[in-house]
Each structure stands twice: as structure tokens, then as C-alpha cells.
Design an enzyme around this catalytic site. Structure first.
Site, PDB file in Angstrom:
ATOM      1  N   ASP A 132      14.386  60.349  86.307  1.00  0.00           N
ATOM      2  CA  ASP A 132      15.812  60.383  85.999  1.00  0.00           C
ATOM      3  C   ASP A 132      16.011  59.561  84.750  1.00  0.00           C
ATOM      4  O   ASP A 132      15.267  58.599  84.513  1.00  0.00           O
ATOM      5  CB  ASP A 132      16.641  59.761  87.127  1.00  0.00           C
ATOM      6  CG  ASP A 132      16.664  58.250  87.028  1.00  0.00           C
ATOM      7  OD1 ASP A 132      17.618  57.688  86.438  1.00  0.00           O
ATOM      8  OD2 ASP A 132      15.701  57.608  87.504  1.00  0.00           O
TER       9      ASP A 132
ATOM     10  N   ASP B 230      20.343  56.061  93.926  1.00  0.00           N
ATOM     11  CA  ASP B 230      19.591  54.810  93.834  1.00  0.00           C
ATOM     12  C   ASP B 230      20.209  53.810  94.816  1.00  0.00           C
ATOM     13  O   ASP B 230      21.194  54.113  95.496  1.00  0.00           O
ATOM     14  CB  ASP B 230      19.558  54.301  92.393  1.00  0.00           C
ATOM     15  CG  ASP B 230      20.937  53.960  91.858  1.00  0.00           C
ATOM     16  OD1 ASP B 230      21.908  53.921  92.641  1.00  0.00           O
ATOM     17  OD2 ASP B 230      21.056  53.742  90.644  1.00  0.00           O
TER      18      ASP B 230
END
Lengths: 377, 377
Positions: free
Chosen positions: B268, B93
Site C-alpha cells: 500500500d 491498518d
């Protein structure tokens, strides 16, 4: 559940012994190190991971298991082997040591010891007979007699009193064990603190009662290493040569090396797993503190020559990171690496004794530790 | 490091999509679930254990890794794949979400965000360009643009402002990424809260910039599931069909099933590992709290039909014991079992889409959850 318990002394090299223990759940090559599975688990490790370190037997703690989940419950669930999915031999302690160190408001009497559970405060009684019953419920391959274990230093009168009580409990344990034998083994425990005369009296009386193996208890409880080794050196020869000798709660890699040199066959200790959870690795180069900043950029694994992949695969930098970040995987990896090192040390000792070169192995191993960790890149 | 990034849509079943992502570190079958490896480790699990659950890609958190051990350090150590010994694809991320949730004294400006590290209070700046640089240093196969992620509910003006800022950061991220591409992928992130018009504007502008994949961000941040699913259903069709669609930070097994039904390809979430550390198992029968006393005497494994041995091997009684005793192995086993269940769910969805029977699979799966855990012995 085929073979009953037996011990075979295969080879001696000076005082060091190479042997084999046969149990209903398989064989154990000695000298042997037993990882500690306190609460029906070697902390953080899958049972197959414990076996992959080379361990052939683990230790379970009666005190913890009797309080939670309970011995009767484990028996109803098929016994400790099935419960923790460990198919190999298990030795259980008697619970006495942890009653003394963990529980509150304990009252020691001739009959047994009454204490409050450290979990919920419940009042529990542990007698020699109940300790045997619990260990039979757990399904231990090797049970230990209940004894009274003092911290050292202690005065001689107190040591003598505890040793005598432990002997009377040894007799009661031996009698109680007759009902549950089922191919299993019971070990007596030599007490007597740091006093040779008391140790000799204890060893002789236990041998007269007759056990499947003999432990030396009441050591590694605060005394210096040289005191411990002196007691071991004096006590081991007083025990029957055809029975395994177990030095309880010991120790560092150097303790193991020195105690094997003095005739010990079995060990257990939380050190490799407890220290692993705190960032310490045991290696051929001695102990290494992975929390130290010098490892932060070190690409090298802990030991390229290790037989275990964990010691060859992960960089010191990664183990340092996991330790600093307090990540569970750091505890898992270092516990694994440490147990693998302990087992490699035992394997090395067994091979050296078999080859009649134990003294050389001992010297080379100590030299490796003393040379220390090779410098960082 | 062979194939550059690509995505292949293999099959659709109504809106649900079956595809394959190709990355320099291997292929990922979609719909895919990515376990979260926050600090360069999926908590408690060896990388080979993560792979054994069926995971083909993991997520790493830029915020955590930039602060400790540091992106430049990981690069010097050979990149994140080598550092954590995970040879398969990694998505990172951008760090933006955790800056907002974990750091103190953050100041958001057009240029980027300045904050104090939650570890040592150091002042750190994260810009779109730096977020790309860090992810390149880590060696991510898939990088994410820096964005501003609000908690919901929020007012429309604030949502619009954050979405517009995220778009400007998307452009800067895309430009910065040109220098580090190296066969890797960059995903843009659709923002716009629960407002369809803003989501549409964001999706169109991102598509005009052009990314390798598109994420839907700013969901699973406090809104009810039906709101989240409505936004997903409205946003997914506005994204290019030939690029993967990633719903960030989601979710429960039911969230995954419903989002795949609405055209999502990637997920996720920390839920399977975090809840595993707190005694909760995800199964075909729904969620099961192993801390509950009803499991204390239950010899049955969690799921005899599971493809993963951990779900078939250990009794509920043992998992209950480990949970009550707060043993690390309980966290390890339940994290493993949960990740394996998530992956089995994804496999089931992929097979169902390929066979054109996704609706049936969805109904049967929900029926299993609703039937609940079969009664104890």
C-alpha cells in the site's frame, strides 16, 4: 461541425418557452442550464460526468482562458472542445465581467479595457474585436459581445453611460464577428441596470443591429430578486421571439423557475458547483447543508427519487463526513448531485411547458422546497 | 459475505510469488497494490473509478476513521464497505503508525498508547484490544495488529525494545481477534528495524503465535532503498510460504518491482495519489512532472498504450494546464492515471510470474523507465 446555429421555438405556455438550439456541436434543449467550466474544466468533474448530469452545453470563461493557457495556445491544440474533451456545445462569455471583478488597475476607454492579469500582473488589452477573436480561437459555438457590466445599485447616469458604451461595443463586436462566423452564433447583451427606459433602449438598438440571440446582462450583481425579476419580465418581451434569451449569471433554482416563467431560455451559474464545494446540496426539498451535525448518523441518501445515482447511492452521513473532513470527493459528489438537480429542474420545466402545465409545475416545485427536508430518522 | 479468508500460492518464479487471497468481500490477485483510502475515500475518486483502475482491495486508516467519523458510528451505518460504497475487500491498518506521526502528546506504555487527537485535542487511548475492536467495527476483511513503528535510523536497543513490545501486542491482538474473527483475517507485523537478528526473532515469534498473513513493518521510514530491500530479502524467507506477505507503506514503482522479486505479495502507498495531486504522473517512461513548461503545447496523451482511458484521452497540455491552474480535475485525473499505472504494473508482474518470465519483465520495465519520456513534439 455540421449544422450552423439556429433556434427553434417549439412551444409556449403563457410566457414560458420550450425551444431547441442547434449548434455545430449538437443540439441544446431549452430552457437550458449551462454548468460553468471556468478554466476549461467544470471544477472536479470529468467531462463525461458533466454530460451524465444531463448538461448539453457548458460555459467557458474568456478572461481566465485568455490569460492561462492562452487563446492562441488552445487554438493550436485544436480548440477548447478538444482541449477539455467536451464534444458538446460551448458558450463563452466575453471576458468583460471578470475583467471588472478580478483584475487590478483596469482602465476603461472607448477603445476597450486595459488591465493587469490577476495571475502575473501582465498588462492586457481587451477590445470588442479581440474578445471576438479570442472566442473564435477557442472555437465557441456561441460567443458573447464585450460589454460593461456595473454592480447595482448604481446611479442612472452611470448606468446609461455603460449601456451606451456596451451598444457601441455591440456594433463593433457584430462587425468583427462577420470574419469568424463559421456557423457559429454571436449574442448581444442588453444592459441598462434597473431602469426600464434604458433597458428598452438597449434592447431596441441591439435588435436593430441583429444578433443570433440576446442576453440580459448586468443582473444578479447585488440587487434583490424582485428587482431582477421585474427587469427580466419587462425586458424579455422586447426581444425577438425567434431568438434565444439568456439571463447571465443566474441563479438559484427559484431564480431559474421564475425567470423561465418570464420568458428566459438559457442560464449559467457557478452556484451548483461552488456551493457543492462548500457542503451544500440543492434538492427537491430545498437546499441542504451537509455540514450540519444532524446528518452525521443519517443513512438515507439525499434523494431516493433522483435520476442520478450519486443522489441515490451515498448516505447523508457519508456526505457529512466528507464535508467535515474537507475531502475532495465531497466536492465532487455534491457538485455532481447539484448539477444533476439543476438539470432535472430544467427537464421538468421543459416537459411542463410542452404539456401546457408550467404553472402547475412551478407551484408543485415551490411546494416541495417549502415543505423542506424530511426529518432525520 | 460468503468465503472466509484464505490464501493460495498459485505459482513461484524464483522468489517472486503469484497468489490469490480470498476474503468475505471477494478475491484479490497477488502481487497486489492497495490504494490508500485514508478517510473512507481514495482522495478525489469515486469508488467505481478506483475499481476501474484495476484495484481489487483498498486500505483504510484506523487512526483517521476512529477519530472521524468514529468506528462505532461507521458500524451503526453498516460498516466501512457500505459507508464508502466500496463492495470489494478492505484492509485496515492498526492506527499505530499514524498515532506516532500525527498525534501530539502521545504516551507509550505497556498497556497501549495514549494521545491527543490532531483534530480536536481529545485524549484517546489505543490498545491492541481496542485496535482489533475498531477494525471489527469497521468491518475490515484484513486487520492489522497494533505495533510500534520507529523511524530509521534508530539505535539497536530502541529497535529491540519496540520490536519486543510489538510482539507482546501481537499476542494480545491475536487473542482479542478470536472474538471477532467472523471469516476475517489478522496479520502480524514483523519489526526489528535494519537489524537482521531482531527481524529474525520477530518473524519466528510471530509465526509461533500464528497469523493469517505477515507484514513487514518499520520500513520506508527514512532508510535508503538498498537497506529496505536487504531487510525484505532477509525477512521474507523466514515467513510461512503459505501466508501472504505485506510490505507496509511501500512504495515507488521500482520498490514494488524489487520487493516482488524478493517474495512480497501485497503493498500500500499514498504515492500514486499524493504525487498525482502535485502534478506528477507515473508511466511506462518513468515519472513525469506535468507542471514542467515543456508539456504546455504537447497534444500527446501520457500513454497511448495505457489500458485506462484517462491516460489515452487527455493531452499533456491539458494536464499541464490543470496542474498550473491548481484545478481539482488535475488531481483527479493524475491520481486515476497513477493508480491505473500501478495496477498495470502489478498485472504485468502477475502475468510474468505465471509465465515464469519475471526476470525478463523486471528488466524490460526498468529499461522503459530508464529510456525516459520520449521527447516533446
Amino acid at each position: 461541425m455540421s449544422d450552423p446555429f439556429s433556434f427553434h421555438l417549439l412551444k409556449t405556455d403563457s410566457v414560458a418557452r420550450r425551444g431547441e438550439i442547434v449548434t455545430p456541436h449538437g443540439r441544446v434543449q431549452t430552457p437550458a442550464f449551462m454548468p460553468v467550466g471556468t478554466q476549461a474544466t467544470v471544477k472536479g468533474l470529468l467531462p463525461e460526468a458533466v454530460a451524465a448530469t444531463g448538461a448539453e452545453i457548458v460555459l467557458g470563461n474568456t478572461y481566465h482562458l485568455m490569460l492561462r493557457p492562452g487563446a492562441e495556445r488552445i487554438a493550436a491544440l485544436g480548440g477548447l472542445h478538444a482541449f477539455m474533451h467536451w464534444p458538446l456545445p460551448i458558450l463563452t462569455d466575453s471576458g468583460g465581467f471578470q475583467v471588472m471583478s478580478l483584475s487590478a488597475l483596469r482602465r476603461l476607454e472607448e477603445h476597450g479595457v486595459t488591465f493587469r492579469s490577476h495571475l502575473d500582473g501582465a498588462v492586457v488589452e481587451l477590445t470588442p474585436e479581440r474578445a471576438i477573436e479570442i472566442q473564435a480561437l477557442l472555437g465557441a459555438d456561441i460567443s458573447m459581445q464585450l460589454d460593461e457590466c456595473l454592480k447595482l445599485p448604481a446611479n442612472r447616469e452611470e448606468i446609461a453611460r455603460a449601456m451606451q458604451l456596451s451598444l457601441r461595443w455591440a456594433e463593433r463586436s457584430r462587425r468583427a464577428f462577420e470574419d469568424v462566423r463559421a456557423g457559429r452564433a454571436l449574442f448581444g447583451i442588453v444592459q441598462g441596470g434597473d431602469d426600464f427606459t434604458l433597458r428598452a433602449e438597449s434592447a431596441k438598438a441591439l435588435t436593430d443591429i441583429g444578433f443570433d440571440g440576446y442576453a440580459i446582462g448586468g443582473l444578479a450583481v447585488g440587487e434583490p430578486q424582485d428587482v431582477m425579476l421585474k427587469i427580466v419580465a419587462e425586458t424579455a418581451p422586447m426581444l425577438p421571439a425567434d431568438r434565444p434569451r439568456y439571463l447571465m449569471g443566474v441563479g438559484t433554482p427559484d431564480d431559474l423557475l421564475q425567470a423561465v416563467a418570464r420568458g428566459i431560455d438559457m442560464f449559467d451559474c457557478v452556484l451548483p458547483t461552488r456551493n457543492g464545494r462548500h457542503g451544500m446540496a440543492f434538492t427537491r426539498y430545498g437546499a441542504i447543508n451537509l455540514g450540519n451535525a444532524r446528518h452525521a448518523n443519517d443513512k438515507r441518501p439525499l434523494d431516493e427519487q433522483s435520476a442520478h445515482p450519486a443522489a441515490r447511492t451515498y448516505s447523508r452521513a457519508y456526505l457529512h463526513h466528507l464535508t467535515k473532513a474537507n475531502e475532495m470527493l465531497g466536492a465532487v459528489l455534491l457538485s455532481t448531485i447539484n448539477l444533476a438537480y439543476y438539470q432535472a429542474l430544467m427537464t421538468g420545466m421543459r416537459e411542463a411547458i410542452a404539456a401546457g402545465r408550467f404553472a402547475d409545475f412551478q407551484a408543485a416545485t415551490k411546494e416541495g422546497w417549502e415543505r423542506g427536508d424530511p426529518a432525520t430518522l
